[in-house]
Design a protein around this motif. Structure first.
Motif, PDB file in Angstrom:
ATOM      1  N   ASP A  46      56.788  28.491  47.564  1.00  0.00           N
ATOM      2  CA  ASP A  46      55.999  27.630  46.475  1.00  0.00           C
ATOM      3  C   ASP A  46      54.635  27.309  47.413  1.00  0.00           C
ATOM      4  N   ASP A  47      53.503  27.990  47.349  1.00  0.00           N
ATOM      5  CA  ASP A  47      52.596  28.037  48.209  1.00  0.00           C
ATOM      6  C   ASP A  47      51.356  28.218  47.428  1.00  0.00           C
ATOM      7  N   PRO A  48      50.140  27.320  47.697  1.00  0.00           N
ATOM      8  CA  PRO A  48      49.090  27.872  46.845  1.00  0.00           C
ATOM      9  C   PRO A  48      48.300  29.093  47.112  1.00  0.00           C
ATOM     10  N   LEU A  49      48.612  29.779  48.098  1.00  0.00           N
ATOM     11  CA  LEU A  49      48.176  31.245  48.730  1.00  0.00           C
ATOM     12  C   LEU A  49      49.249  32.191  48.043  1.00  0.00           C
ATOM     13  N   SER A  50      50.225  31.787  47.322  1.00  0.00           N
ATOM     14  CA  SER A  50      51.101  32.790  46.725  1.00  0.00           C
ATOM     15  C   SER A  50      50.434  33.419  45.360  1.00  0.00           C
ATOM     16  N   ALA A  51      49.465  32.933  44.902  1.00  0.00           N
ATOM     17  CA  ALA A  51      48.960  33.549  43.546  1.00  0.00           C
ATOM     18  C   ALA A  51      48.463  34.777  43.519  1.00  0.00           C
ATOM     19  N   ALA A  52      47.726  35.167  44.697  1.00  0.00           N
ATOM     20  CA  ALA A  52      47.175  36.453  44.810  1.00  0.00           C
ATOM     21  C   ALA A  52      48.439  37.484  45.080  1.00  0.00           C
ATOM     22  N   ALA A  53      49.239  37.082  46.014  1.00  0.00           N
ATOM     23  CA  ALA A  53      50.624  37.898  46.238  1.00  0.00           C
ATOM     24  C   ALA A  53      51.366  37.889  45.140  1.00  0.00           C
ATOM     25  N   GLY A  54      51.291  37.152  44.111  1.00  0.00           N
ATOM     26  CA  GLY A  54      52.011  37.271  42.977  1.00  0.00           C
ATOM     27  C   GLY A  54      51.562  38.461  42.113  1.00  0.00           C
ATOM     28  N   GLU A  55      50.181  38.336  42.057  1.00  0.00           N
ATOM     29  CA  GLU A  55      49.599  39.301  41.281  1.00  0.00           C
ATOM     30  C   GLU A  55      49.689  40.538  41.611  1.00  0.00           C
ATOM     31  N   ARG A  56      49.575  40.791  43.043  1.00  0.00           N
ATOM     32  CA  ARG A  56      49.979  42.336  43.528  1.00  0.00           C
ATOM     33  C   ARG A  56      51.617  42.682  43.198  1.00  0.00           C
ATOM     34  N   ALA A  57      52.329  41.678  43.695  1.00  0.00           N
ATOM     35  CA  ALA A  57      53.774  41.925  43.334  1.00  0.00           C
ATOM     36  C   ALA A  57      54.100  42.190  41.979  1.00  0.00           C
ATOM     37  N   GLY A  58      53.388  41.661  40.713  1.00  0.00           N
ATOM     38  CA  GLY A  58      53.508  42.205  39.490  1.00  0.00           C
ATOM     39  C   GLY A  58      53.246  43.486  39.371  1.00  0.00           C
ATOM     40  N   ASP A  59      52.094  43.938  39.994  1.00  0.00           N
ATOM     41  CA  ASP A  59      51.705  45.332  39.727  1.00  0.00           C
ATOM     42  C   ASP A  59      52.555  46.295  40.434  1.00  0.00           C
ATOM     43  N   ILE A  60      53.356  45.852  41.555  1.00  0.00           N
ATOM     44  CA  ILE A  60      54.191  46.700  42.267  1.00  0.00           C
ATOM     45  C   ILE A  60      55.732  47.069  41.683  1.00  0.00           C
ATOM     46  N   VAL A  61      56.208  45.725  41.433  1.00  0.00           N
ATOM     47  CA  VAL A  61      57.552  45.380  40.827  1.00  0.00           C
ATOM     48  C   VAL A  61      57.601  45.323  39.446  1.00  0.00           C
ATOM     49  N   GLY A  62      56.926  44.541  38.852  1.00  0.00           N
ATOM     50  CA  GLY A  62      56.993  44.120  37.428  1.00  0.00           C
ATOM     51  C   GLY A  62      56.552  42.926  37.184  1.00  0.00           C
ATOM     52  N   ASP A  63      56.766  42.623  35.818  1.00  0.00           N
ATOM     53  CA  ASP A  63      56.209  41.265  35.232  1.00  0.00           C
ATOM     54  C   ASP A  63      57.098  40.299  34.756  1.00  0.00           C
ATOM     55  N   GLN A  64      58.410  40.233  35.237  1.00  0.00           N
ATOM     56  CA  GLN A  64      59.438  39.254  34.845  1.00  0.00           C
ATOM     57  C   GLN A  64      58.947  38.155  35.975  1.00  0.00           C
TER      58      GLN A  64
ATOM     59  N   ALA B  54      54.850  48.300  50.255  1.00  0.00           N
ATOM     60  CA  ALA B  54      53.760  48.291  49.408  1.00  0.00           C
ATOM     61  C   ALA B  54      52.862  47.167  49.447  1.00  0.00           C
ATOM     62  N   MET B  55      53.556  45.927  49.638  1.00  0.00           N
ATOM     63  CA  MET B  55      52.714  44.933  49.818  1.00  0.00           C
ATOM     64  C   MET B  55      51.836  44.535  50.997  1.00  0.00           C
ATOM     65  N   THR B  56      52.687  45.023  52.113  1.00  0.00           N
ATOM     66  CA  THR B  56      52.031  44.806  53.396  1.00  0.00           C
ATOM     67  C   THR B  56      51.326  46.089  54.080  1.00  0.00           C
ATOM     68  N   GLY B  57      51.554  47.268  53.517  1.00  0.00           N
ATOM     69  CA  GLY B  57      50.801  48.316  54.293  1.00  0.00           C
ATOM     70  C   GLY B  57      51.733  48.683  55.459  1.00  0.00           C
ATOM     71  N   ALA B  58      52.930  48.158  55.627  1.00  0.00           N
ATOM     72  CA  ALA B  58      53.467  48.426  57.012  1.00  0.00           C
ATOM     73  C   ALA B  58      53.550  49.981  57.445  1.00  0.00           C
ATOM     74  N   ALA B  59      53.433  50.065  58.802  1.00  0.00           N
ATOM     75  CA  ALA B  59      53.609  51.449  59.259  1.00  0.00           C
ATOM     76  C   ALA B  59      54.785  51.565  59.962  1.00  0.00           C
TER      77      ALA B  59
ATOM     78  N   ARG C  79      60.765  65.156  51.242  1.00  0.00           N
ATOM     79  CA  ARG C  79      60.507  64.552  50.071  1.00  0.00           C
ATOM     80  C   ARG C  79      59.797  63.495  50.228  1.00  0.00           C
ATOM     81  N   ALA C  80      58.800  62.961  49.421  1.00  0.00           N
ATOM     82  CA  ALA C  80      57.910  61.984  49.513  1.00  0.00           C
ATOM     83  C   ALA C  80      58.172  60.909  48.479  1.00  0.00           C
ATOM     84  N   ASP C  81      59.131  60.668  47.948  1.00  0.00           N
ATOM     85  CA  ASP C  81      59.277  59.269  46.973  1.00  0.00           C
ATOM     86  C   ASP C  81      59.228  58.211  47.936  1.00  0.00           C
ATOM     87  N   PRO C  82      58.303  57.212  47.465  1.00  0.00           N
ATOM     88  CA  PRO C  82      57.945  56.007  48.242  1.00  0.00           C
ATOM     89  C   PRO C  82      59.197  55.120  48.498  1.00  0.00           C
TER      90      PRO C  82
END
Length: 604
Positions: free
Chosen positions: A8-26, A134-139, A296-299
């Motif tokens: 519950d952080d003001p900075l989570s708005a941008a992360a929430g938008e990216r998460a919606g693109d990756i996971v879903g919109d519920q 997907a959200m952090t670009g981890a290597a 195989r290359a399924d992410p």
């Protein structure tokens, strides 16, 4: 169902938008209106309770009613939430949010598990490393890759590691706390049931009751279910238990090319006795994929790291659609049965502690039948070092390049072995990780080596089970392994350790538990089914391709493996006691790295 939880952080708005693109919109939201849990549109969240100022949800509804009135005090307090979290997390992901922060708890086996990462210092929690990657670009994490190549590496000290830098898993029997504005921390919630061992008959009754409860809960929403029926004792016991509960089911199995594997006849006889259809697939040797370099290359699958069940992958590729075609959405396996009821390396030390001089006869019999060298065996059995002391001793030997003491094979865990094809850099990464683990002075998962090894091994099977669900998510099948459930594990750990060493029956505790509905004669001492011949057959078929493929290995490019030392073993795994499991491990890591490269090229 993939989901991500935000603070519950003001900075989570941008992360929430990216998460919606990756996971879903519920989206489930905090009282502030900020996003809390973001998941797929079809995800079903079950509101368990809303104590004052708090909220508890899970991914499946509780099997029985809960005493929510016990939720008093600080909603994030460990003691006030422990019983409810433990009840729910036996079969689901538990998420409890309140003024003290958020509590995340999965189950003991890790088939329901949480992962976390920091994204620009914003903590993210998910049930999927794929989402966090997907959200952090981890290597890829080179230390984790190097650890995956070693033999007999202890599980618990590295249970928090993933194959990705910056992505951390919640350890075995631990829950994750995300405090307001803070950094996630983990805390232990599970320990074996205390008290003296129960008589075998009483402990078996507890196992029977727990198994029935788990099977009812795992199949309560299904009409027809399916199950493995290999002919081994574990899957056969589950089939008889399903029949005892009156559940409709169909059974499946693969066979072996080995003439010494006699489980086919037992599987067919059991199916006939139960009156169920048994679908049989070709021998495992025809479907095994342990030694293919086909990347195989399924992410989503890649995020799990090298799968530890690659030999069975081809079989599951044909099993899953066959199960789905029946209309079943719940498939039962016998995973965990060997770990729960059979001999584990630490059992001899535990039996000596349990029975003292009264154990001499059974220990001597097993020492002779197992052809264990007497002096190291006796020394290991009599060892009284703590888990932490044993870990420090073993790590010191590995770091110094000394051969492990044979006596240590009968203690808290067998000593790890670093393969000769590891480079100096690879060895340094493994040794550094071991030394870091030993310096943390970790606690064991049980009061004795047997209990500790059981829980470690159950967590390994839970990882396999979770990956089944991830890889075959498109089939809609829920894979269940009742023997990995906490309730069954706790009941089994109340039995005398010596029950594992019965001279007349295999898996005596399981035999007692299912005796009311399964023929006892099936547990008479016999040779076990073995699929080693099938894996060798696949290796013979692919070994020339392996040697050619490893001439340009990604593991070598990363400085972890010396290909000149490895290539002779790829051609002949009998060299220098290198076995198929070690080769399967290194091939799996190489295949995984190549798949990541393929993914990068396809998206670049």
């Amino acid at each position: 169902m993939p989901f991500v939880v935000l603070p519950d952080d003001p900075l989570s708005a941008a992360a929430g938008e990216r998460a919606g693109d990756i996971v879903g919109d519920q989206v489930l939201r905090y009282p502030s209106g900020r996003p809390w849990i973001i998941s797929t549109p079809d995800a079903q969240w079950h509101e368990i309770a809303s104590p004052p100022g708090a909220r508890i949800v899970s991914t499946t509804p509780p099997a029985t009613a809960l005493d929510i009135d016990r939720l008093t005090g600080n909603p994030i307090d460990h003691h006030s939430w422990n019983s409810v979290a433990g009840h729910i997390s036996a079969h689901a992901h538990f998420i409890g949010q309140g003024p003290g922060g958020t509590r995340f708890q999965g189950n003991l086996s890790g088939s329901c598990r949480f992962f976390w990462a920091l994204d620009n210092n914003l903590p993210l929690v998910s049930d999927s490393p794929a989402v966090l990657r997907a959200m952090t670009g981890a290597a890829p994490d080179l230390t984790s890759v190097a650890l995956s190549l070693a033999k007999a590496m202890p599980i618990q000290p590295f249970a928090h590691r993933t194959m990705w830098s910056g992505i951390t898993a919640v350890g075995i029997g631990r829950w994750l706390r995300l405090p307001p504005g803070g950094v996630p921390s983990t805390h232990r919630w599970w320990s074996p049931t205390g008290g003296p061992a129960l008589p075998v008959a009483e402990a078996a009754a507890g196992v029977r009751d727990a198994l029935r409860d788990v099977l009812r809960a795992q199949s309560r929403s299904a009409g027809l279910v399916t199950a493995d029926l290999s002919g081994g004792l574990d899957s056969t016991s589950i089939c008889y238990a399903l029949d005892d509960l009156g559940r409709r089911f169909r059974a499946f199995r693969t066979s072996s090319t080995s003439p010494w594997n006699d489980e086919t006849g037992r599987a067919r006889a059991a199916a006939a006795d139960l009156g169920v259809e048994l679908v049989e697939f070709p021998p495992l040797s025809e479907t095994s994929t342990a030694f293919t370099l086909d990347a195989r290359a399924d992410p989503v699958e890649l995020a799990e790291g090298p799968v530890v069940w690659s030999a069975s992958r081809g079989y599951l590729d044909v099993l899953a659609p066959a199960v789905a075609a029946t209309g079943s959405r719940v498939h039962f396996t016998g995973l965990g049965g060997d770990e729960l009821f059979d001999v584990v390396p630490g059992v001899y030390r535990s039996v000596w502690a349990e029975r003292g001089l009264g154990a001499l006869g059974v220990l001597r019999r097993h020492q002779l039948s197992g052809k264990f060298p007497l002096r190291p065996f006796a020394s290991g059995v009599a060892d009284r070092r703590s888990y932490a002391a044993h870990l420090r001793s073993v790590v010191a030997a590995v770091a110094a390049g000394r051969a492990a003491r044979r006596a240590d094979s009968y203690s808290w865990f067998p000593p790890p072995v670093l393969p000769g094809w590891l480079t100096a850099e690879g060895r340094a990464l493994v040794v550094g990780a071991l030394e870091e683990a030993a310096a943390g002075d970790p606690e064991p998962l049980g009061a004795d080596p047997t209990a500790h090894q059981v829980v470690e091994s159950i967590s390994y099977q839970g990882q396999i089970l979770r990956q089944f669900g991830v890889v075959f998510a498109g089939t809609g099948i829920t894979w269940q392994a009742p023997f990995t459930d906490r309730r069954v594990v706790e009941a089994a750990l109340r039995a005398p350790v010596s029950a594992r060493l019965d001279a007349r029956e295999d898996k005596r505790l399981l035999a007692e538990a299912v005796a009311p509905f399964m023929p006892r004669a099936l547990f008479a001492k016999r040779d076990r089914g073995d699929f080693t011949a099938d894996i060798y057959a696949e290796h013979r078929r692919r070994r020339h391709d392996l040697v050619a493929g490893f001439a340009t290995a990604r593991l070598a490019d990363l400085g972890l493996v010396d290909p000149h030392r490895l290539l002779p073993h790829l051609d002949s795994p009998a060299l220098a006691d290198v076995g198929l499991l070690e080769l399967e491990r290194v091939v799996g890591a190489e295949r995984w790295l190549r798949a990541i490269d393929n993914e990068t090229r396809s998206t670049g």
